[in-house]
Design a protein around this motif. Structure first.
Motif, mmCIF file in Angstrom:
data_model
loop_
_atom_site.group_PDB
_atom_site.id
_atom_site.type_symbol
_atom_site.label_atom_id
_atom_site.label_comp_id
_atom_site.label_asym_id
_atom_site.label_seq_id
_atom_site.Cartn_x
_atom_site.Cartn_y
_atom_site.Cartn_z
ATOM 1 N N ILE A 37 0.808 -1.219 0.000
ATOM 2 C CA ILE A 37 0.000 0.000 0.000
ATOM 3 C C ILE A 37 0.846 1.276 0.000
ATOM 4 O O ILE A 37 0.314 2.369 -0.158
ATOM 5 C CB ILE A 37 -0.967 0.024 1.198
ATOM 6 N N SER A 38 2.153 1.134 0.188
ATOM 7 C CA SER A 38 3.050 2.275 0.074
ATOM 8 C C SER A 38 4.435 1.735 -0.281
ATOM 9 O O SER A 38 4.603 0.532 -0.482
ATOM 10 C CB SER A 38 3.101 3.083 1.383
ATOM 11 N N GLU A 39 5.422 2.616 -0.367
ATOM 12 C CA GLU A 39 6.744 2.204 -0.844
ATOM 13 C C GLU A 39 7.309 1.028 -0.064
ATOM 14 O O GLU A 39 7.895 0.123 -0.640
ATOM 15 C CB GLU A 39 7.720 3.388 -0.775
ATOM 16 N N GLU A 40 7.161 1.037 1.242
ATOM 17 C CA GLU A 40 7.659 -0.071 2.064
ATOM 18 C C GLU A 40 6.631 -0.436 3.126
ATOM 19 O O GLU A 40 6.914 -0.415 4.324
ATOM 20 C CB GLU A 40 9.002 0.285 2.719
ATOM 21 N N HIS A 41 5.434 -0.794 2.686
ATOM 22 C CA HIS A 41 4.379 -1.199 3.621
ATOM 23 C C HIS A 41 3.459 -2.187 2.916
ATOM 24 O O HIS A 41 2.759 -1.839 1.973
ATOM 25 C CB HIS A 41 3.583 0.013 4.093
ATOM 26 N N THR A 42 3.503 -3.426 3.345
ATOM 27 C CA THR A 42 2.720 -4.493 2.720
ATOM 28 C C THR A 42 1.775 -5.122 3.744
ATOM 29 O O THR A 42 2.164 -5.391 4.874
ATOM 30 C CB THR A 42 3.656 -5.575 2.138
ATOM 31 N N LEU A 43 0.534 -5.334 3.315
ATOM 32 C CA LEU A 43 -0.474 -5.989 4.144
ATOM 33 C C LEU A 43 -0.612 -7.441 3.701
ATOM 34 O O LEU A 43 -0.556 -7.740 2.505
ATOM 35 C CB LEU A 43 -1.825 -5.290 4.009
ATOM 36 N N VAL A 44 -0.778 -8.339 4.659
ATOM 37 C CA VAL A 44 -0.903 -9.767 4.366
ATOM 38 C C VAL A 44 -2.212 -10.284 4.956
ATOM 39 O O VAL A 44 -2.446 -10.182 6.160
ATOM 40 C CB VAL A 44 0.274 -10.573 4.951
ATOM 41 N N ASP A 45 -3.067 -10.818 4.092
ATOM 42 C CA ASP A 45 -4.341 -11.420 4.485
ATOM 43 C C ASP A 45 -4.110 -12.933 4.507
ATOM 44 O O ASP A 45 -4.010 -13.564 3.461
ATOM 45 C CB ASP A 45 -5.410 -11.027 3.458
ATOM 46 N N ASP B 41 0.670 -6.605 8.942
ATOM 47 C CA ASP B 41 1.315 -5.551 8.148
ATOM 48 C C ASP B 41 2.803 -5.562 8.437
ATOM 49 O O ASP B 41 3.226 -5.794 9.566
ATOM 50 C CB ASP B 41 0.705 -4.179 8.463
ATOM 51 N N GLN B 42 3.590 -5.328 7.384
ATOM 52 C CA GLN B 42 5.036 -5.454 7.493
ATOM 53 C C GLN B 42 5.730 -4.393 6.636
ATOM 54 O O GLN B 42 5.289 -4.107 5.515
ATOM 55 C CB GLN B 42 5.467 -6.849 7.040
ATOM 56 N N PRO B 43 6.824 -3.779 7.112
ATOM 57 C CA PRO B 43 7.532 -2.743 6.349
ATOM 58 C C PRO B 43 8.439 -3.335 5.269
ATOM 59 O O PRO B 43 9.675 -3.234 5.338
ATOM 60 C CB PRO B 43 8.327 -2.012 7.430
ATOM 61 N N VAL B 44 7.844 -3.952 4.264
ATOM 62 C CA VAL B 44 8.590 -4.520 3.138
ATOM 63 C C VAL B 44 7.857 -4.195 1.844
ATOM 64 O O VAL B 44 6.685 -3.804 1.858
ATOM 65 C CB VAL B 44 8.743 -6.055 3.268
ATOM 66 N N SER B 45 8.536 -4.363 0.730
ATOM 67 C CA SER B 45 7.922 -4.215 -0.585
ATOM 68 C C SER B 45 7.663 -5.600 -1.164
ATOM 69 O O SER B 45 8.428 -6.539 -0.903
ATOM 70 C CB SER B 45 8.856 -3.437 -1.531
ATOM 71 N N VAL B 46 6.609 -5.719 -1.963
ATOM 72 C CA VAL B 46 6.262 -7.014 -2.540
ATOM 73 C C VAL B 46 7.387 -7.551 -3.418
ATOM 74 O O VAL B 46 7.693 -8.744 -3.398
ATOM 75 C CB VAL B 46 4.934 -6.921 -3.325
ATOM 76 N N TRP B 47 8.024 -6.666 -4.195
ATOM 77 C CA TRP B 47 9.073 -7.147 -5.111
ATOM 78 C C TRP B 47 10.236 -7.807 -4.363
ATOM 79 O O TRP B 47 10.946 -8.638 -4.917
ATOM 80 C CB TRP B 47 9.598 -5.997 -5.984
ATOM 81 N N GLU B 48 10.429 -7.458 -3.082
ATOM 82 C CA GLU B 48 11.521 -8.043 -2.299
ATOM 83 C C GLU B 48 11.249 -9.492 -1.901
ATOM 84 O O GLU B 48 12.191 -10.255 -1.643
ATOM 85 C CB GLU B 48 11.741 -7.235 -1.015
ATOM 86 N N ILE B 49 9.990 -9.875 -1.828
ATOM 87 C CA ILE B 49 9.661 -11.214 -1.318
ATOM 88 C C ILE B 49 9.120 -12.153 -2.389
ATOM 89 O O ILE B 49 9.038 -13.358 -2.158
ATOM 90 C CB ILE B 49 8.656 -11.129 -0.152
#
Length: 224
Positions: free
Chosen positions: A83-91, A155-163
């Motif tokens: 949802i932002s540069e380094e903020h990913t939500l996981v359902d 929620d985690q301070p990572v980007s999707v492309w990193e994982i």
């Protein structure tokens, strides 16, 4: 709902647009996609998630046990939205596992040839003079009740492309050694998923299945 080491946030919906002709809803906010689908289904209608997040900012991971005694190995599903540069939500949703607390971690590699045992260590472990910092791959915990089902929003301070391309392990233990015949240790490779309107046919770039095929399959397994 918050993950380990991250402050919990208040999930909400900011905007809803409806296209009644095509029976489509565009929903903007931070509510879990699974909860939105469930709310629509509670009205007696069928619903699927066509996409979430922007292009190249969504991921999906189908979690399976590698225990040979299990006929249906799929026991979990994780949808990820940046949802932002380094903020990913996981359902994250689990079903068919024993009750208890489970740890969700992203691992160094995407090698699941031997289940969780071949995925490497927790991703993002950085050693400092004071020891090891909290690894970025520690996403949080999920509670599973007596009925064998559990769901959470992390929620985690990572980007999707990193994982993308790495693996996710969900287990009652956070670190190895993982037992290959443990039916409650789940693992899967994180793949890129379609963003909103990015692809109206496939949910994941790896499977090629249509969203309706995936919906039927996962509903039959009790995942949705």
């Amino acid at each position: 709902m918050g993950s380990l080491g991250v402050q919990p946030f208040q999930a909400s919906i900011h905007k809803i647009e409806a296209n009644l002709k095509d029976q489509l809803f565009y929903i903007e906010g931070t509510a879990a996609p699974s909860s939105i689908v469930s709310a629509i289904e509670s009205t007696g209608r069928d619903a699927i998630l066509r996409g979430s997040g922007k292009s190249n900012s969504a991921g999906v991971c189908i979690l399976e046990t590698h225990a040979k005694a299990v006929s249906d190995p799929v026991r979990g599903l994780a949808r990820m939205v940046q949802i932002s540069e380094e903020h990913t939500l996981v359902d994250l949703t689990l079903r068919g596992v024993s009750p208890g607390t489970y740890y969700a971690t992203v691992r160094e590699t995407g090698d699941i040839s031997r289940g969780a045992a071949s995925t490497g260590g927790i991703w993002g472990s950085i050693k400092t003079l004071a020891g090891f910092n909290q690894p970025r791959g520690v996403f949080g915990t999920i509670q599973v009740g007596k009925e064998g089902r559990g769901s959470t929003f992390l929620d985690q301070p990572v980007s999707v492309w990193e994982i993308v391309g790495r693996s996710m392990v969900v287990s009652k233990q956070q670190e190895s050694p993982f037992q290959p015949e443990d039916q409650d240790t789940l693992v899967g490779v994180i793949a890129r998923s379609a963003g909103v309107w990015d692809n109206d046919k496939t949910v994941c770039s790896c499977s090629g299945k249509t969203v309706w095929e995936e919906r039927k399959e996962q509903t039959g397994k009790g995942m949705l």
